[in-house]
Design a protein around this motif. Structure first.
Motif, PDB file in Angstrom:
ATOM      1  N   LEU A 155      15.705  51.707  50.643  1.00  0.00           N
ATOM      2  CA  LEU A 155      15.340  50.627  51.569  1.00  0.00           C
ATOM      3  C   LEU A 155      16.254  49.420  51.389  1.00  0.00           C
ATOM      4  N   PHE A 156      16.628  49.122  50.135  1.00  0.00           N
ATOM      5  CA  PHE A 156      17.524  47.989  49.940  1.00  0.00           C
ATOM      6  C   PHE A 156      18.880  48.251  50.599  1.00  0.00           C
ATOM      7  N   GLU A 157      19.379  49.487  50.501  1.00  0.00           N
ATOM      8  CA  GLU A 157      20.641  49.820  51.176  1.00  0.00           C
ATOM      9  C   GLU A 157      20.527  49.566  52.672  1.00  0.00           C
ATOM     10  N   GLN A 158      19.354  49.871  53.222  1.00  0.00           N
ATOM     11  CA  GLN A 158      19.115  49.627  54.648  1.00  0.00           C
ATOM     12  C   GLN A 158      19.119  48.127  54.947  1.00  0.00           C
ATOM     13  N   ILE A 159      18.534  47.347  54.039  1.00  0.00           N
ATOM     14  CA  ILE A 159      18.524  45.884  54.201  1.00  0.00           C
ATOM     15  C   ILE A 159      19.944  45.345  54.307  1.00  0.00           C
ATOM     16  N   THR A 160      20.845  45.887  53.465  1.00  0.00           N
ATOM     17  CA  THR A 160      22.213  45.353  53.447  1.00  0.00           C
ATOM     18  C   THR A 160      22.929  45.570  54.782  1.00  0.00           C
ATOM     19  N   GLU A 196      20.429  40.434  60.204  1.00  0.00           N
ATOM     20  CA  GLU A 196      20.007  39.143  59.643  1.00  0.00           C
ATOM     21  C   GLU A 196      20.416  38.972  58.182  1.00  0.00           C
ATOM     22  N   TYR A 197      20.626  40.092  57.473  1.00  0.00           N
ATOM     23  CA  TYR A 197      20.902  39.994  56.036  1.00  0.00           C
ATOM     24  C   TYR A 197      22.403  39.774  55.825  1.00  0.00           C
ATOM     25  N   TYR A 198      22.781  38.493  55.845  1.00  0.00           N
ATOM     26  CA  TYR A 198      24.197  38.122  55.812  1.00  0.00           C
ATOM     27  C   TYR A 198      24.821  38.277  54.431  1.00  0.00           C
ATOM     28  N   MET A 220      27.044  41.034  40.884  1.00  0.00           N
ATOM     29  CA  MET A 220      27.295  40.671  42.273  1.00  0.00           C
ATOM     30  C   MET A 220      26.017  40.570  43.101  1.00  0.00           C
ATOM     31  N   GLY A 221      26.232  40.322  44.402  1.00  0.00           N
ATOM     32  CA  GLY A 221      25.157  40.462  45.379  1.00  0.00           C
ATOM     33  C   GLY A 221      24.048  39.439  45.306  1.00  0.00           C
ATOM     34  N   SER A 222      24.244  38.357  44.551  1.00  0.00           N
ATOM     35  CA  SER A 222      23.170  37.365  44.388  1.00  0.00           C
ATOM     36  C   SER A 222      22.013  37.933  43.571  1.00  0.00           C
ATOM     37  N   VAL A 225      12.297  46.013  57.914  1.00  0.00           N
ATOM     38  CA  VAL A 225      12.754  46.768  56.741  1.00  0.00           C
ATOM     39  C   VAL A 225      12.409  46.025  55.440  1.00  0.00           C
ATOM     40  N   THR A 226      12.556  44.697  55.449  1.00  0.00           N
ATOM     41  CA  THR A 226      12.233  43.920  54.248  1.00  0.00           C
ATOM     42  C   THR A 226      10.732  44.014  53.951  1.00  0.00           C
ATOM     43  N   GLU A 227       9.944  44.030  55.016  1.00  0.00           N
ATOM     44  CA  GLU A 227       8.503  44.215  54.846  1.00  0.00           C
ATOM     45  C   GLU A 227       8.213  45.570  54.180  1.00  0.00           C
ATOM     46  N   ALA A 228       8.875  46.599  54.645  1.00  0.00           N
ATOM     47  CA  ALA A 228       8.682  47.937  54.065  1.00  0.00           C
ATOM     48  C   ALA A 228       9.135  47.970  52.603  1.00  0.00           C
ATOM     49  N   PHE A 229      10.245  47.281  52.320  1.00  0.00           N
ATOM     50  CA  PHE A 229      10.773  47.174  50.957  1.00  0.00           C
ATOM     51  C   PHE A 229       9.744  46.483  50.057  1.00  0.00           C
ATOM     52  N   ASN A 230       9.172  45.397  50.563  1.00  0.00           N
ATOM     53  CA  ASN A 230       8.171  44.636  49.814  1.00  0.00           C
ATOM     54  C   ASN A 230       6.932  45.507  49.543  1.00  0.00           C
ATOM     55  N   GLU A 246      10.675  32.780  48.402  1.00  0.00           N
ATOM     56  CA  GLU A 246       9.620  33.404  47.600  1.00  0.00           C
ATOM     57  C   GLU A 246       9.004  34.494  48.451  1.00  0.00           C
ATOM     58  N   MET A 247       9.196  35.717  48.028  1.00  0.00           N
ATOM     59  CA  MET A 247       8.663  36.829  48.789  1.00  0.00           C
ATOM     60  C   MET A 247       7.257  37.126  48.276  1.00  0.00           C
ATOM     61  N   ARG A 248       6.349  37.246  49.216  1.00  0.00           N
ATOM     62  CA  ARG A 248       4.941  37.407  48.844  1.00  0.00           C
ATOM     63  C   ARG A 248       4.278  38.502  49.664  1.00  0.00           C
ATOM     64  N   THR A 303       6.096  38.574  44.833  1.00  0.00           N
ATOM     65  CA  THR A 303       6.783  39.792  44.399  1.00  0.00           C
ATOM     66  C   THR A 303       8.255  39.560  44.056  1.00  0.00           C
ATOM     67  N   GLU A 304       8.817  38.435  44.506  1.00  0.00           N
ATOM     68  CA  GLU A 304      10.243  38.203  44.237  1.00  0.00           C
ATOM     69  C   GLU A 304      10.609  36.755  44.502  1.00  0.00           C
ATOM     70  N   ILE A 305      11.565  36.245  43.714  1.00  0.00           N
ATOM     71  CA  ILE A 305      12.208  34.979  44.071  1.00  0.00           C
ATOM     72  C   ILE A 305      13.683  35.270  44.315  1.00  0.00           C
TER      73      ILE A 305
HETATM   74  C1  AVJ Z   1      19.331  42.475  45.655  1.00  0.00           C
HETATM   75  C2  AVJ Z   1      18.205  40.682  44.635  1.00  0.00           C
HETATM   76  C3  AVJ Z   1      20.161  40.258  45.894  1.00  0.00           C
HETATM   77  O1  AVJ Z   1      17.334  38.712  46.658  1.00  0.00           O
HETATM   78  O2  AVJ Z   1      18.496  39.013  48.453  1.00  0.00           O
HETATM   79  C4  AVJ Z   1      16.663  41.624  49.709  1.00  0.00           C
HETATM   80  C5  AVJ Z   1      16.879  41.648  47.143  1.00  0.00           C
HETATM   81  N1  AVJ Z   1      14.895  41.165  48.590  1.00  0.00           N
HETATM   82  N2  AVJ Z   1      15.662  41.378  50.566  1.00  0.00           N
HETATM   83  C6  AVJ Z   1      17.971  39.437  47.426  1.00  0.00           C
HETATM   84  C7  AVJ Z   1      16.178  41.482  48.451  1.00  0.00           C
HETATM   85  C8  AVJ Z   1      14.596  41.108  49.880  1.00  0.00           C
HETATM   86  C9  AVJ Z   1      18.169  40.910  47.089  1.00  0.00           C
HETATM   87  N3  AVJ Z   1      18.933  41.083  45.816  1.00  0.00           N
END
Ligand code: AVJ
Length: 339
Positions: free
Chosen positions: A55-60, A64-66, A175-177, A227-232, A266-268, A296-298
């Protein structure tokens, strides 16, 4: 327990599986602790099971995911400069060591630049998702016959002892933040750990997402395709599968605001109703009120000054910064100063 070493691709690929004897225990303990706090949290490291990595590969690839595209742009423009700035003795290729390599897709640009510059380039990739890492490394070695590589399936700390005794100089990559997922003390801790593993000629490249219009940032974590929702929510599915839980992903809403005071996304997951969730393996029942949110994530967004401050706290120095033309993203080269 011994690390398991396997060879592949005519010996060009070594694969090290670092045993994680406490893996299951710490998964259980961390989840139980996070859900028992007044403000519930689930640690983002557990996003990356096979499905989460997919799913993260799909996010990239989302419009919108710049972040991924901007970092790729910087690498396309400056990979050669980065390798030149590494300053390893002329003629000696640095070992390229990447923490959290994922698919290693962007790293290809840097590897190609290294392969065109030096003979005998060695790439070491560290990732927590072992199967995903192995598949990515095989593809990489099939595409680059001149490359040799080591894959280390481990968390960052577990990988450090395996790195000892490798070649010098080294170019570490984070990398990748990915650093944005850390609280400040954790970021300083990670950078300090890498610094302890650095010799004088070694360098560390860190990809950071820069502060910008919050609307742009929020769109990246609230994509229209969901997709980010599904990832979460995959985190809830993983917990269900591994801890005999009964989270209903439909009963939670994905929410990912930019919090300006903390300069981070802040992902919740917000509970859509009063509900009780059972985790049978942990013998735990957790109550959620309607509207209660679980973090779930910052994902921290830095100014260059804020980043330099963290780097300084870890005893490292910012030597050079490259950004994309819009200055949305940056790659910083860090050195160990006087070692
Ligand atoms: C992989 C941690 C860089 O924080 O942007 C993407 C993970 N979370 N969309 C990020 C993520 C939601 C991503 N990192």
């Amino acid at each position: 327990l011994e690390s398991e070493l396997k060879e592949d691709r005519e010996g060009r690929l070594r694969f090290v599986q670092v045993p994680q004897p406490k893996g299951r225990d710490s998964f259980c303990a961390t989840i139980a602790r996070g859900l028992s706090q007044p403000e519930k949290t689930l640690p983002s490291v557990y996003f990356y099971d096979s499905e989460g990595s997919r799913l993260f590969e799909q996010i990239t690839r989302l419009p919108e995911y710049y972040l991924t595209r901007k970092e790729q742009e910087i690498l396309d423009l400056y990979s050669g400069d980065m390798l030149a700035a590494q300053g390893g003795e002329a003629g000696v290729a640095p070992e390229i060591v990447e923490f959290g390599s994922g698919s290693s897709k962007k790293t290809r640009t840097l590897l190609e630049a290294a392969l065109s510059r030096w003979r005998g380039v060695h790439y070491t990739a560290i990732d927590i998702s072992g199967d995903f890492l192995k598949a990515s490394m095989r593809r990489l070695l099939d595409d680059y016959p001149e490359l040799t590589a080591t894959g280390i399936a481990a968390d960052y700390e577990g990988a450090m002892p395996v790195l000892e005794g490798g070649r010098r100089p080294r170019l570490f990559l984070f990398m990748g933040s990915n650093i944005g997922n850390f609280e400040e003390d954790e970021a300083v801790g990670f950078l300090s750990m890498v610094r302890r593993g650095m010799a004088k000629g070694d360098r560390l490249l860190v990809g950071i997402d820069l502060v910008k219009d919050p609307a742009i940032i929020e769109a990246a974590y609230n994509d229209s395709a969901g997709v980010t929702e599904a990832f979460n929510k995959n985190l809830l599915r993983r917990i269900n599968a591994e801890l005999e839980g009964n989270f209903d992903p439909e009963a939670f809403q994905h929410h990912a605001p930019f919090v300006p005071e903390a300069s981070r996304i802040e992902m919740r997951l917000v509970s859509l109703r009063d509900q009780v969730v059972k985790l049978r393996d942990l013998d735990l029942e957790i109550g959620f009120r309607q509207g209660e949110s679980m973090r779930t994530e910052i994902s921290t967004k830095y100014t260059l000054d804020a980043f330099a401050e963290i780097v300084g706290k870890a005893g490292l120095q910012v030597e050079q910064i490259w950004t994309d033309p819009d200055q949305w993203f940056a790659i910083a080269m860090l050195g160990p100063g006087a070692v």
